[in-house]
Design an enzyme around this catalytic site. Sequence first.
Site, PDB file in Angstrom:
ATOM      1  N   LYS A  72       0.845  -1.208   0.000  1.00  0.00           N
ATOM      2  CA  LYS A  72       0.000   0.000   0.000  1.00  0.00           C
ATOM      3  C   LYS A  72       0.881   1.260   0.000  1.00  0.00           C
ATOM      4  O   LYS A  72       0.660   2.185  -0.783  1.00  0.00           O
ATOM      5  CB  LYS A  72      -0.931   0.003   1.219  1.00  0.00           C
ATOM      6  CG  LYS A  72      -2.083  -0.986   1.077  1.00  0.00           C
ATOM      7  CD  LYS A  72      -2.829  -1.255   2.381  1.00  0.00           C
ATOM      8  CE  LYS A  72      -3.844  -2.380   2.198  1.00  0.00           C
ATOM      9  NZ  LYS A  72      -4.484  -2.813   3.433  1.00  0.00           N
ATOM     10  N   GLN A  92      -4.297  -1.587   9.818  1.00  0.00           N
ATOM     11  CA  GLN A  92      -4.281  -2.898   9.164  1.00  0.00           C
ATOM     12  C   GLN A  92      -4.874  -3.977  10.074  1.00  0.00           C
ATOM     13  O   GLN A  92      -4.545  -4.062  11.255  1.00  0.00           O
ATOM     14  CB  GLN A  92      -2.830  -3.252   8.773  1.00  0.00           C
ATOM     15  CG  GLN A  92      -2.695  -4.533   7.979  1.00  0.00           C
ATOM     16  CD  GLN A  92      -3.417  -4.484   6.628  1.00  0.00           C
ATOM     17  OE1 GLN A  92      -3.312  -3.519   5.885  1.00  0.00           O
ATOM     18  NE2 GLN A  92      -4.169  -5.523   6.320  1.00  0.00           N
ATOM     19  N   ASP A 110     -11.068   2.962   4.506  1.00  0.00           N
ATOM     20  CA  ASP A 110     -11.462   1.546   4.439  1.00  0.00           C
ATOM     21  C   ASP A 110     -12.992   1.404   4.394  1.00  0.00           C
ATOM     22  O   ASP A 110     -13.513   0.346   4.042  1.00  0.00           O
ATOM     23  CB  ASP A 110     -10.956   0.800   5.684  1.00  0.00           C
ATOM     24  CG  ASP A 110      -9.708  -0.028   5.400  1.00  0.00           C
ATOM     25  OD1 ASP A 110      -9.441  -0.317   4.216  1.00  0.00           O
ATOM     26  OD2 ASP A 110      -9.011  -0.382   6.370  1.00  0.00           O
TER      27      ASP A 110
END
Length: 291
Positions: free
Chosen positions: A52, A96, A119
């Site tokens: 990422k 994460q 997200d």
Amino acid sequence: MHKIIDGKVVAEKVLAECGQEIESLKKAGVVPGLAVVLVGNDPASKVYVGSKVRKCSELGLYSRKIELPEDATQQEVLDVVLDLNADPQIHGILVQSPPPPQIDEDAIVRAINPAKDVDGFHPENVAKLALEDASGFVPCTPAGCMRLLKEAGVETSGAEAVVIGRSMIVGKPMALLLMSKDGNATVTVAHSRTKDLAAVCQRADIIVAAIGMPEFVTADMVKEGAVVIDVGINRVEDSSAKRGYRLVGDVAYDEVVSKCSAITPVPGGVGPMTIAMLISNTIKAARQSLA
Ligand code: NAD
């Protein structure tokens, strides 16, 4: 005729669009910024976070990786999130998953400023998705699946769609997207308690498999001419592979491919889309921060 939907090609297209947006934002004096928080030593998480951050720098986005130790406390993680919420250089925040067991992940997600929740897991963004409020952030993987369907020219309107899996990360948002006024599909959500899954799947014009079980969807479950989107990423042992394993999806690709009209491979299908949609969400957050 079956068509292999190439996620790498579609992801490149999304990223090229992002590149143009980044340039125009830079002209307006804003460099979109993404913060990725990694708690602990999970090897798969390290790989995801690394790719990422790398993708951000390739595209000229500002990115920051914040690593916390395996024994970090809830308060330490919360403090990092609160600092990032207040940081004007940061438009997107991602913690994460999965964090170590002492961390209450839901509480961390709720602490993220919804305007920076790229997200799309914060309750405010979940509600916006259900309400079809376009200012919200849609979770990256199902957003990527919708884009793949569009790019492959699949007509979702009026289609019978079966989503296998009801997670908040994939199954549920996928079902909401398919049934939205944009998707217009008739949606069935199947899960671990579904009776006669094969019969449910056989009705489907579109199957989205998000189960987490290798090669679970077999040819007998798929109607002739159906479109199959395989979200699964599963490691199976393979002594002939260099790493000792290979990646397979939730669909038994080799036997399903000849039966369907279009299918995503694993790897190279949904996988590359997730990161592209994350970048796209970060740019959207930066743009919305200007308003
Ligand atoms: P999850 O474990 O949270 O959810 C799995 C779902 O499958 C559950 O809702 C469960 O009810 C359902 N299920 C389990 N057994 C079943 C059965 N026998 N019959 C029918 N349904 C059953 O998983 P998730 O986070 O939604 O991920 C699903 C898969 O997608 C995993 O392989 C994961 O690695 C992969 N994934 C890929 C990406 C990507 O970027 N491509 C992103 C997220 C997840």
